[in-house]
Scaffold this motif. Structure first.
Motif, mmCIF file in Angstrom:
data_model
loop_
_atom_site.group_PDB
_atom_site.id
_atom_site.type_symbol
_atom_site.label_atom_id
_atom_site.label_comp_id
_atom_site.label_asym_id
_atom_site.label_seq_id
_atom_site.Cartn_x
_atom_site.Cartn_y
_atom_site.Cartn_z
ATOM 1 N N GLN A 85 0.834 -1.216 0.000
ATOM 2 C CA GLN A 85 0.000 0.000 0.000
ATOM 3 C C GLN A 85 0.861 1.256 0.000
ATOM 4 O O GLN A 85 0.573 2.223 -0.687
ATOM 5 C CB GLN A 85 -0.906 -0.002 1.231
ATOM 6 C CG GLN A 85 -2.101 -0.905 1.041
ATOM 7 C CD GLN A 85 -3.200 -0.613 2.050
ATOM 8 O OE1 GLN A 85 -3.014 0.208 2.951
ATOM 9 N NE2 GLN A 85 -4.320 -1.277 1.881
ATOM 10 N N LEU A 86 1.937 1.215 0.763
ATOM 11 C CA LEU A 86 2.828 2.380 0.836
ATOM 12 C C LEU A 86 3.653 2.533 -0.432
ATOM 13 O O LEU A 86 3.824 3.647 -0.938
ATOM 14 C CB LEU A 86 3.763 2.265 2.044
ATOM 15 C CG LEU A 86 3.101 2.296 3.433
ATOM 16 C CD1 LEU A 86 4.162 2.257 4.517
ATOM 17 C CD2 LEU A 86 2.277 3.568 3.581
ATOM 18 N N THR A 87 4.199 1.409 -0.936
ATOM 19 C CA THR A 87 5.071 1.537 -2.120
ATOM 20 C C THR A 87 4.248 1.953 -3.341
ATOM 21 O O THR A 87 4.695 2.798 -4.128
ATOM 22 C CB THR A 87 5.834 0.219 -2.418
ATOM 23 O OG1 THR A 87 4.886 -0.855 -2.466
ATOM 24 C CG2 THR A 87 6.871 -0.082 -1.366
ATOM 25 N N THR A 88 3.046 1.420 -3.486
ATOM 26 C CA THR A 88 2.237 1.800 -4.663
ATOM 27 C C THR A 88 1.714 3.234 -4.534
ATOM 28 O O THR A 88 1.368 3.848 -5.540
ATOM 29 C CB THR A 88 1.056 0.829 -4.881
ATOM 30 O OG1 THR A 88 0.361 0.676 -3.642
ATOM 31 C CG2 THR A 88 1.532 -0.511 -5.383
ATOM 32 N N SER A 89 1.676 3.749 -3.302
ATOM 33 C CA SER A 89 1.236 5.147 -3.181
ATOM 34 C C SER A 89 2.322 6.085 -3.716
ATOM 35 O O SER A 89 2.064 7.221 -4.059
ATOM 36 C CB SER A 89 0.892 5.484 -1.725
ATOM 37 O OG SER A 89 2.071 5.486 -0.959
ATOM 38 N N LYS A 90 3.579 5.565 -3.805
ATOM 39 C CA LYS A 90 4.655 6.374 -4.384
ATOM 40 C C LYS A 90 4.704 6.190 -5.899
ATOM 41 O O LYS A 90 4.904 7.137 -6.643
ATOM 42 C CB LYS A 90 6.005 5.953 -3.796
ATOM 43 C CG LYS A 90 6.173 6.420 -2.355
ATOM 44 C CD LYS A 90 7.543 6.068 -1.835
ATOM 45 C CE LYS A 90 7.574 6.262 -0.330
ATOM 46 N NZ LYS A 90 8.465 5.321 0.337
ATOM 47 N N LYS A 91 4.543 4.945 -6.329
ATOM 48 C CA LYS A 91 4.659 4.641 -7.759
ATOM 49 C C LYS A 91 3.783 3.412 -8.006
ATOM 50 O O LYS A 91 3.935 2.405 -7.289
ATOM 51 C CB LYS A 91 6.131 4.319 -8.063
ATOM 52 C CG LYS A 91 6.536 4.640 -9.464
ATOM 53 C CD LYS A 91 8.055 4.681 -9.628
ATOM 54 C CE LYS A 91 8.410 4.950 -11.070
ATOM 55 N NZ LYS A 91 8.362 3.754 -11.927
ATOM 56 N N ASP A 92 2.901 3.481 -8.979
ATOM 57 C CA ASP A 92 1.875 2.432 -9.018
ATOM 58 C C ASP A 92 2.346 1.088 -9.575
ATOM 59 O O ASP A 92 1.617 0.124 -9.550
ATOM 60 C CB ASP A 92 0.594 2.950 -9.693
ATOM 61 C CG ASP A 92 0.661 2.852 -11.197
ATOM 62 O OD1 ASP A 92 1.796 2.774 -11.733
ATOM 63 O OD2 ASP A 92 -0.408 2.859 -11.825
ATOM 64 N N ASN A 93 3.618 1.037 -10.058
ATOM 65 C CA ASN A 93 4.101 -0.308 -10.457
ATOM 66 C C ASN A 93 4.859 -1.007 -9.309
ATOM 67 O O ASN A 93 5.341 -2.115 -9.468
ATOM 68 C CB ASN A 93 4.991 -0.229 -11.713
ATOM 69 C CG ASN A 93 6.377 0.306 -11.410
ATOM 70 O OD1 ASN A 93 6.527 1.165 -10.541
ATOM 71 N ND2 ASN A 93 7.374 -0.182 -12.124
ATOM 72 N N LEU A 94 4.928 -0.334 -8.168
ATOM 73 C CA LEU A 94 5.649 -0.990 -7.047
ATOM 74 C C LEU A 94 4.690 -1.891 -6.269
ATOM 75 O O LEU A 94 4.485 -1.768 -5.057
ATOM 76 C CB LEU A 94 6.300 0.061 -6.150
ATOM 77 C CG LEU A 94 7.432 0.854 -6.829
ATOM 78 C CD1 LEU A 94 8.089 1.824 -5.852
ATOM 79 C CD2 LEU A 94 8.489 -0.090 -7.419
ATOM 80 N N ILE A 95 4.131 -2.830 -7.012
ATOM 81 C CA ILE A 95 3.167 -3.791 -6.432
ATOM 82 C C ILE A 95 3.913 -4.954 -5.774
ATOM 83 O O ILE A 95 5.107 -5.144 -6.015
ATOM 84 C CB ILE A 95 2.260 -4.372 -7.543
ATOM 85 C CG1 ILE A 95 3.163 -4.950 -8.664
ATOM 86 C CG2 ILE A 95 1.295 -3.315 -8.066
ATOM 87 C CD1 ILE A 95 2.464 -5.893 -9.600
ATOM 88 N N LEU A 96 3.199 -5.707 -4.955
ATOM 89 C CA LEU A 96 3.753 -6.989 -4.485
ATOM 90 C C LEU A 96 3.668 -7.910 -5.701
ATOM 91 O O LEU A 96 2.572 -8.261 -6.146
ATOM 92 C CB LEU A 96 2.913 -7.530 -3.312
ATOM 93 C CG LEU A 96 3.385 -8.860 -2.713
ATOM 94 C CD1 LEU A 96 4.759 -8.717 -2.052
ATOM 95 C CD2 LEU A 96 2.374 -9.385 -1.692
ATOM 96 N N ASN A 97 4.838 -8.255 -6.268
ATOM 97 C CA ASN A 97 4.822 -9.011 -7.523
ATOM 98 C C ASN A 97 4.700 -10.509 -7.275
ATOM 99 O O ASN A 97 4.566 -10.959 -6.131
ATOM 100 C CB ASN A 97 6.056 -8.647 -8.368
ATOM 101 C CG ASN A 97 7.370 -9.000 -7.657
ATOM 102 O OD1 ASN A 97 7.455 -9.995 -6.940
ATOM 103 N ND2 ASN A 97 8.387 -8.159 -7.854
#
Ligand code: ACO
Ligand code: LMR
Length: 605
Positions: free
Chosen positions: A517-529
């Motif tokens: 939730q935090l990483t995607t709030s910075k950049k939307d491709n930083l998902i749990l892959n």
């Protein structure tokens, strides 16, 4: 009836990797036909390896090494004897820690010179807990035909010639280990050997004293008479006299106190043992021998006369029918030359008619009607356990999910290029496999390791992200080149759905999703892959299957999680290579216009 000291099922935890003493125990076990090794585990605080090989007859077995007594005890709860071979500096702490842990019935302490104040405290604590302490400063004890501590009795040849390989009728208690061996031999020659023997140790303050051992032997039906070898100094022999007089001990006792020579010296003599010095008339060997004889104990004229006394008492008991003839058991012999093996395999065995996977014959797992799936076979061969259906279904879901992700991804591309260079299937697939690494498909172990660290150390998701930033590592399992919040990875959705429906709980996945939730709030491709999802869910799976942290960490360090990707993606790589072959594609050359050339003439130095 009080418990027997040792039986043929008794197992010990051996503190200190004293390999030659342990090997002697195992040789003894083999010769007397024990089914299980008498040493279940070894505590070796500084050892790097996880096990040590020992001979078991002509074969070899592995005994696990642990860093602490607590770990060893947890893994081997049935081992209720502690053989404390720590140095005199450490022995006290080792004993006290084991007493604190509980679950030990007998402890033997070999170290000589433990400070007396500590020895007393140690013995008192053990006593209060009903733990029998043998030593300090001892070679130990033996129950012939059942269990032998370390070096007592000497070499196997000596053991057999002293009849210490099977139970006789005498209960033997000495202070000294050397004289213990001597007397075992004398008893073997003049009678039928011993049923139980203890060298209580030479220090002034030893745990179990003569009377403790004799009272236990009184209750042991195999013991028909007892032999006590005391020595000058102390008053322990008087407790035995009292027990005889009060009728607590009814079995015949033969006894001798050594140190009668002391009277020929002008002042008190300190013999070899710390306790062997008479501080009063009552403590002299002569006084004790006299008092014992007066109480009806069989006391020889001199030490030289002891063998005759043993023969007399033994023959008397035999004529009375108390002792019957012992049928000599068959003794297994140790091979002359033993060869240590170079390889160890603990997963499969091809020596019988049919090879096995972790004990399962292949025919019992291979065909459809066996009910075994590929997930079962993986759990058997990778983890040596048969996992429940929800876990093998998860493993299979992972393998199927990662089988392929199109021709453009790093590994598939390399496999295709290699095939087009004319290489065979194996080489082409291997070139694809070699591409798997921390950025592509090989982030699963890293994801498991780091998310586990953050969660187990109570880091909030924000703290975890900061921690990784400080470490300078992109969070393994976060981020994707083409997948994002707007273009979600449906493989991840599938894995999460399966876990939510089938796992008992998914704490690490839940934690990783908070991080996401935090990483995607910075950049939307930083998902749990897909790698990250597999990594955290594997840890959740293992925790639900009751694996402990150490075991999970070993899997992670070994690269077991990336292996799921390797196996699954192999299917895809093979597909890509076969596709290239089928299409008979020519050699690939990358187009000039897709390369930025920035080459200058090299400077002359
Ligand atoms: N953790 C923290 N920040 C990250 C991460 C990450 N895992 N990945 C990217 N970022 C940040 C970068 O620091 C960069 O920040 P900036 O713009 O402030 O400089 C920004 O996101 C973009 O970085 P790129 O490297 O350009 O991201 P890209 O989309 O190219 O990278 C990749 C994708 C390689 C997967 C990357 O996210 C990564 O290395 N992830 C970790 C490794 C991983 O999980 N790989 C497995 C992917 S799934 C698979 O292969 C089956
Ligand atoms: C894959 O499974 O290969 C992908 O997630 C990697 C990619 O670059 O798409």
């Amino acid at each position: 009836m009080s418990q027997l000291l040792f039986t043929k099922d008794t197992q010990a935890i051996f503190w200190n990797n004293n390999a030659s003493a342990i090997q002697r125990m195992l040789d003894y076990d083999f010769v007397i036909g024990r089914k299980t090794p008498s040493v279940a585990a070894i505590v070796a605080p500084t050892a790097d390896s996880k096990f040590q090989k020992f001979f078991w007859g002509g074969d070899e077995i592995m005994i696990n090494l642990y860093k602490t007594t607590a770990e060893a005890k947890k893994a081997h709860p049935n081992a209720d004897v502690l053989l404390n071979f720590a140095s005199f500096r450490t022995a006290y702490d080792v004993t006290m820690e084991a007493l604190d842990l509980g679950g030990f019935r007998v402890m033997m302490i070999t170290a000589e010179g433990i400070p007396e104040r500590l020895a007393r405290k140690m013995n008192a604590t053990a006593n209060a807990q009903g733990v029998t302490v043998i030593g300090p400063a001892t070679v130990g004890a033996i129950t012939p035909g059942a269990f032998k501590i370390a070096n007592i009795g000497g070499t196997i040849e000596n053991i057999v010639s002293s009849k210490l390989h099977r139970a006789g009728s005498c209960g033997l208690v000495t202070r000294s280990g050397g004289l213990f061996n001597e007397l075992s031999n004398i008893i073997a020659i003049n009678a039928d050997g011993i049923a139980e023997g203890v060298a209580i140790g030479g220090d002034r303050f030893v745990g179990s004293v003569f009377i403790d051992n004799l009272l236990r032997m009184q209750d042991n039906p195999q013991v028909k008479y007892m032999l006590l070898l005391g020595e000058v100094g102390g008053i322990e022999e008087y407790k035995v006299i009292d027990a005889v007089k009060s009728g607590k001990i009814t079995k015949p006792i033969i006894a001798w106190c050594i140190g009668t020579i002391a009277k020929h010296y002008s002042s008190g003599v300190q013999f070899g043992h710390a306790g062997a010095s008479a501080n009063a008339e009552r403590e002299t060997a002569d006084a004790k021998n006299k008092a014992m004889a007066e109480a009806g104990i069989y006391v020889p004229e001199s030490f030289n006369d002891l063998p005759n006394k043993i023969a007399d008492v033994y023959n008397k008991l035999k004529s009375e029918g108390v002792i019957t003839e012992i049928a000599e058991p068959e003794i297994k012999t140790l091979p002359q030359a033993r060869k240590s093996k170079n390889f160890i395999c603990t997963i499969s065995d091809d020596r019988g008619d049919e090879a096995t996977y972790a004990g399962y014959p292949i025919s019992s797992v291979a065909t459809p009607e066996t009910g075994f799936s590929i997930g079962d076979v993986m759990s058997l061969l990778w983890f040596k356990k048969r996992y429940p259906k929800w876990a093998t279904n998860f493993i299979e879901t992972v393998v199927k999910t990662v089988a392929d992700h199109g021709p453009a991804v790093s590994g598939a591309h390399n496999a295709r290029v290699t095939a087009r260079a004319g290489k065979d299937v194996i080489s082409s697939v291997v070139s694809g496999l070699l591409t798997i690494g921390p950025r592509f498909g090989g982030a699963i172990d890293g994801a498991a390791k780091h998310f586990k660290y953050g969660y187990d150390n109570g880091l909030s998701p924000a703290e975890f992200i900061n921690h990784m930033k400080k470490e300078g590592i992109p969070i393994p399992g976060i981020g994707h080149r083409i997948k994002s919040l707007r273009n979600p990875d449906l493989r991840v959705s599938g894995l999460k759905k399966y876990a939510n429906e089938s796992f008992p709980s998914t704490p690490l996945l839940d934690y990783a999703l908070e991080v996401e939730q935090l990483t995607t709030s910075k950049k939307d491709n930083l998902i749990l892959n897909v790698d990250g999802t597999i990594g955290v869910l594997m840890v959740d799976m293992w925790r639900a299957l009751d694996y402990n942290d150490d075991e999970i960490d070993v899997f992670i360090e070994a690269g077991a999680l990336n292996a799921f990707f390797v196996l699954g993606r192999c299917i895809g790589f093979i597909g890509h290579v076969l596709d290239e072959k089928r299409l008979a594609m020519p050699m690939y050359r990358h187009p000039f216009d897709d390369i930025l050339y920035d080459v200058h003439k090299a400077e002359d130095l």
